[in-house]
Design a protein around this motif. Structure first.
Motif, PDB file in Angstrom:
ATOM      1  N   UNK B 118      53.961  37.472  46.497  1.00  0.00           N
ATOM      2  CA  UNK B 118      52.396  37.151  46.618  1.00  0.00           C
ATOM      3  C   UNK B 118      52.221  35.594  46.056  1.00  0.00           C
ATOM      4  N   UNK B 119      53.056  35.167  44.997  1.00  0.00           N
ATOM      5  CA  UNK B 119      52.943  33.915  44.533  1.00  0.00           C
ATOM      6  C   UNK B 119      52.927  32.752  45.913  1.00  0.00           C
ATOM      7  N   UNK B 121      52.238  33.408  49.150  1.00  0.00           N
ATOM      8  CA  UNK B 121      51.135  33.391  49.757  1.00  0.00           C
ATOM      9  C   UNK B 121      49.882  32.802  49.213  1.00  0.00           C
ATOM     10  N   UNK B 122      49.751  32.986  47.799  1.00  0.00           N
ATOM     11  CA  UNK B 122      48.807  32.314  47.052  1.00  0.00           C
ATOM     12  C   UNK B 122      48.828  30.503  47.147  1.00  0.00           C
ATOM     13  N   UNK B 123      50.222  30.197  46.928  1.00  0.00           N
ATOM     14  CA  UNK B 123      50.424  28.828  47.144  1.00  0.00           C
ATOM     15  C   UNK B 123      50.132  28.283  48.566  1.00  0.00           C
TER      16      UNK B 123
END
Lengths: 169, 335
Positions: B118-119, B121-123
């Motif tokens: 998820x990190x 995807x966030x970046x």
């Protein structure tokens, strides 16, 4: 963890204030993105990494991108900034300030009577999932219904009306 | 005298040093790709490419860097200064940050986050601001058109990028990239998740703005797209940022679908772990370069239609089937 919480909280407050007072819409949105990211840091600090990363993906990474996209397409120039400046007179601030300080007072007096809630332990994704599809299943289903309705509406609005197009040609 | 040098502080110092080594390694590989891409494209197209500076032209990179450093760093008077300066920084740091969740070998890797995937995807979601702010702040029509295109493209391809990875998550049962690699000890996920691999590869090419998805900078139509007004070192940062994206996406393809550091004879020789990871990543980087040499750029509306009408349904079906298979294999729980 407390240092992270308080510094991120300070950044969030400053960025939100800058967002309110900035005349340029794109700069305002940039400050709002910073504010949302610092809220995500707060989530990480209080032990909710899943909520934090969703805040980054959904709010900062998707919704604000659409906001900036629309503002960019409108390509507002100097005229809008001048208009914003004309609108943001001191007397325009009076009523909102009274109302929000009322809310702030209520919140502070309410929070003063509660114990601190910093847990310090991480809530894992698995726990969130089990909670969402266990006791909160109804809320999940209702949210998905609302999203489906929004999807249908968006499709209807964006659909190419072939009859109308034929008439205008 | 050496009281502060406890085991704990030593561990912290070693971890920090490892992170710095990984950071420098990624940035240097990304910069070196500027040379590798020109040389490989030339060889595949029956040309020589840059072969004058140093042995095999290896020093071409240094010459390029010197040129970039000494060019005039011009900020147009009509540009929005603040955003014009922030955009290149986001371009480099956005995807570079996401490399910190990539596990390189069993003992090397920066962060071991439970929300690793998820990190990333966030970046990837945040790095779109680089292009948007660059395009808007430049205050010129080509840059703005490039940025608008890029935003629409990135939003489209990020939707099914997340969905294409959920199959892997469902099979491995975790978002932690290290655990995902360990779940591939017996079988690489490219076999059960072949559709997921294809869709993630396409989305990854689009997110890194590489040909054939380089619409934001299509030079025939848009001059140079969102960085038309940039020059000197700031332009160089966009350039390196693109290659950082290529490295990160290649490393993720390796980790998610091709077993990361796993390979034959690993038990006999543990040092092979880094070799396997590097070799697989290098393979995907070269695939990125080959794609640019081999494929034409599709029309913009075709590309968007393919994203929404083909890729999105494909990933949804893949997720449904994967979910059904995973449920079938898990033993029933007594209610």
């Amino acid at each position: 963890m407390e240092i992270a919480f308080y510094s991120a909280g300070t950044i969030a407050v400053i960025a939100t204030l800058k967002m309110l007072f900035s005349h340029d819409p794109v700069h305002g949105l940039l400050y709002l993105v910073i504010s949302l990211l610092s809220v995500a840091v707060i989530y990480f600090a209080v032990g909710a990494p899943f909520a934090g990363v969703l805040e980054m993906i959904v709010y900062a990474g998707a919704i604000m991108v659409l906001f900036v996209f629309v503002v960019m397409m409108l390509n507002l120039g100097e005229a809008t900034i001048a208009m914003e400046k004309a609108w943001l007179q001191p007397r325009a601030w009076v009523l909102p300030v009274i109302l929000s300080s009322l809310l702030l007072g209520l919140m502070v007096s309410f929070l003063a009577n509660t114990q601190p809630h910093l847990i310090g332990t991480d809530v894992s994704i698995k726990q969130v999932g089990i909670a969402l599809y266990g006791p909160y299943i109804l809320a999940v289903e209702l949210a998905s219904l609302i999203l489906l309705a929004a999807l249908v509406i968006a499709f209807h609005l964006g659909r190419r009306d072939e009859d109308a197009e034929g008439k205008t040609q | 005298m050496m009281d502060w040098l406890t085991d704990e502080t030593l561990a912290i110092i070693i971890a920090v040093l490892k992170s710095v080594v990984i950071l420098l390694g990624v940035v240097m590989v990304a910069a070196f790709l500027i040379f590798v891409e020109r040389r490989l494209l030339a060889l595949w197209q029956d040309r020589y490419g840059p072969n004058r500076v140093g042995p095999f032209g290896l020093a071409q990179l240094i010459a390029d860097m010197m040129k970039m450093f000494f060019k005039e760093d011009w900020t147009p008077p009509f540009a929005d200064k603040l955003l014009f300066w922030i955009a290149p920084a986001i371009a480099v740091s956005g995807l570079l940050m996401s490399f910190c969740v990539v596990p390189i070998t069993p003992t090397w890797g920066v962060a071991d986050l439970d929300i690793g995937l998820l990190f990333f995807l966030a970046m990837a979601g945040l790095s779109v601001y680089a292009v948007m702010f660059a395009g808007w702040a430049s205050n010129s029509k080509y840059a703005l058109l490039g940025a608008v295109r890029s935003t629409a493209q990135t939003l489209t391809y990020e939707v099914f990028m997340g969905l294409s990875l959920l199959g892997v998550v469902a099979v491995a049962g975790t978002f932690n990239l290290r655990e995902i690699v360990e779940a591939q000890k017996d079988m690489w996920f490219v076999i059960p998740q072949f559709i997921g691999f294809i869709t993630f590869f396409v989305a990854g090419v689009a997110v890194a703005h590489r040909a054939p998805f380089d619409q934001p900078e299509a030079e025939q139509e848009l001059a140079a797209g969102f960085f038309t007004e940039y020059s000197g070192l700031k332009w160089g940062m966009f350039f390196v940022g693109e290659y950082v994206g290529v490295v990160v996406v290649s490393a993720l393809l390796t980790v998610l679908f091709f077993g990361g550091w796993y390979g034959p004879f690993l038990d006999a020789a543990p040092w092979l772990a880094f070799f396997y990871f590097a070799a697989k990543t290098a393979f995907f980087i070269m695939l990125f370069i080959l794609l640019r040499g081999a494929l034409p750029r599709p029309r913009y509306d075709h590309m968007m239609a393919a994203g929404w009408k083909v890729m999105l349904p494909l990933t949804l079906i893949n997720l449904l089937v994967t979910g059904a298979v995973v449920l079938m294999r898990t033993p029933p729980v007594a209610l």
